[in-house]
Design a protein around this motif. Structure first.
Motif, PDB file in Angstrom:
ATOM      1  N   GLN A 135       0.766  -1.199   0.034  1.00  0.00           N
ATOM      2  CA  GLN A 135       0.139  -0.213   0.053  1.00  0.00           C
ATOM      3  C   GLN A 135       0.808   1.265  -0.081  1.00  0.00           C
ATOM      4  N   ARG A 139       1.329   4.346  -2.876  1.00  0.00           N
ATOM      5  CA  ARG A 139       0.829   5.682  -2.553  1.00  0.00           C
ATOM      6  C   ARG A 139       2.025   6.574  -2.969  1.00  0.00           C
ATOM      7  N   ASN A 180      -9.488   4.203   7.847  1.00  0.00           N
ATOM      8  CA  ASN A 180     -10.519   4.119   7.125  1.00  0.00           C
ATOM      9  C   ASN A 180     -10.314   3.197   6.364  1.00  0.00           C
ATOM     10  N   ASP A 182     -11.707   0.917   2.887  1.00  0.00           N
ATOM     11  CA  ASP A 182     -12.024   1.146   1.623  1.00  0.00           C
ATOM     12  C   ASP A 182     -12.851  -0.102   1.125  1.00  0.00           C
ATOM     13  N   ASN A 188      -7.265   2.150  -0.854  1.00  0.00           N
ATOM     14  CA  ASN A 188      -7.132   3.414  -0.225  1.00  0.00           C
ATOM     15  C   ASN A 188      -7.603   3.459   1.267  1.00  0.00           C
TER      16      ASN A 188
END
Length: 319
Positions: A135, A139, A180, A182, A188
């Motif tokens: 991840q 990014r 968060n 996704d 995300n």
């Protein structure tokens, strides 16, 4: 006196999103007369014409009014510099912090760690680095320094726990920011791991970084062999062996305009912030972001996203 080890030296700053540059072995200093620029080995080299690439004339010894000596000199009183200084003091090193500010400096407020005692208390399971690393690679456009990332992964827990315990003595609590999820493919998603500092007065996550730096500064000044010289603007490094050996000192200007030398018998650390307010350095190293930062940018950005930079890169220029 304990000897300095890389692990002890970096304990307080290795993984809190703050990085200092240690100059105990090599570094750049003012050019000798007739030389335009110096490489890391002291040899003259071609420059592309930027003003920051031309080393200044050495500050004459006759203009230095006093000299202070310690095992370690840390330039900068932000989170990175203060963590480094306190960690060194805990390891038994005489330590001096030199800063042009009047108080400890904070930026941001989210401090990520792979794991911590706060995460354990919240019932959050440890995770393997594989998916998280992928991840981060995505990014960052696959532009990740693997050595630094893995150092963070391997040491961020002990570093964060060090910080949690330190702040608890000041009645400052460490809390977790929400992650968060996704729901589509997970790309995300943001795993829980960002830590913030709060107390009875500052309760919002991400707003209490000043609490942390103030606590660090207080603890540093509580040591008999720890001192912070406020309002001292570091201007120049001194390098031994005719600009080919280790950096041994930094010369700063105090609030009266007088030069003061700080000698580090073991190391000099630069923890001096970014260079986003220097147009030439941004032109050379981060050219793509110039249009975004410009006041007349054609980019359709909200007002709060347009900024003119924070620091002028003094530490980078000295180094």
């Amino acid at each position: 006196m304990k000897s300095i080890s890389r692990r002890n030296f970096l304990t307080g700053a290795a993984a809190l999103g703050a990085t200092g540059l240690a100059l105990g072995a090599t570094g750049c200093a003012p050019a000798k007369q007739g030389e335009e620029g110096l490489s890391a080995t002291g040899a003259a080299e071609e420059t592309s014409g930027y003003s920051f690439e031309k080393a200044p004339e050495p500050i004459p010894e006759s203009e230095i009014v006093e000299t202070h000596t310690a095992d370690l000199i840390v330039v900068g009183a932000g989170f990175s510099g203060l963590c480094t200084a306190l960690s060194a003091l805990e390891s038994g090193l005489n330590t001096i912090v030199v800063t042009d500010s009047e108080t400890a400096v904070s930026r941001g407020g989210s401090n990520h760690a792979a794991y911590s005692k706060v995460m354990e208390a919240a019932g959050i399971e440890r995770r393997e680095p594989g998916s998280f690393f992928k991840q981060e690679m995505w990014r960052s456009g696959y532009n990740v320094d693997l050595n630094k990332w893995m150092r963070w992964w391997n040491h961020s827990e002990e570093t964060m726990n060090w910080m949690i315990d330190l702040l608890a003595k000041h009645n400052i609590q460490t809390i977790l920011e929400r992650g968060n999820t996704d729901p589509v493919d997970g790309i995300n998603a943001m795993e829980v791991g960002s830590h913030s500092f709060v107390n009875d007065e500052i309760t919002a996550a991400g707003s209490g970084q000043q609490l942390a730096v103030d606590a660090l500064a207080e603890d540093i000044q509580g040591y008999d062999n720890g001192e912070i010289y406020w309002k001292h603007l570091a201007e120049q490094l001194i390098r031994e062996d005719d600009n080919s050996g280790r950096v041994t000192a930094v010369v700063a200007k105090n609030e009266n305009g007088e030069y003061v030398k700080f000698e580090g018998t073991k190391a000099i650390v630069l923890a001096t912030g970014d260079f986003s307010a220097d147009g030439e350095m941004m032109e050379k190293y981060c050219k793509w972001v110039i249009p975004v930062m410009a006041g007349d940018s054609d980019y359709q950005l909200y007002d709060w996203q347009q900024f003119g930079g924070l620091y002028e890169g003094r530490g980078q220029k000295m180094g």
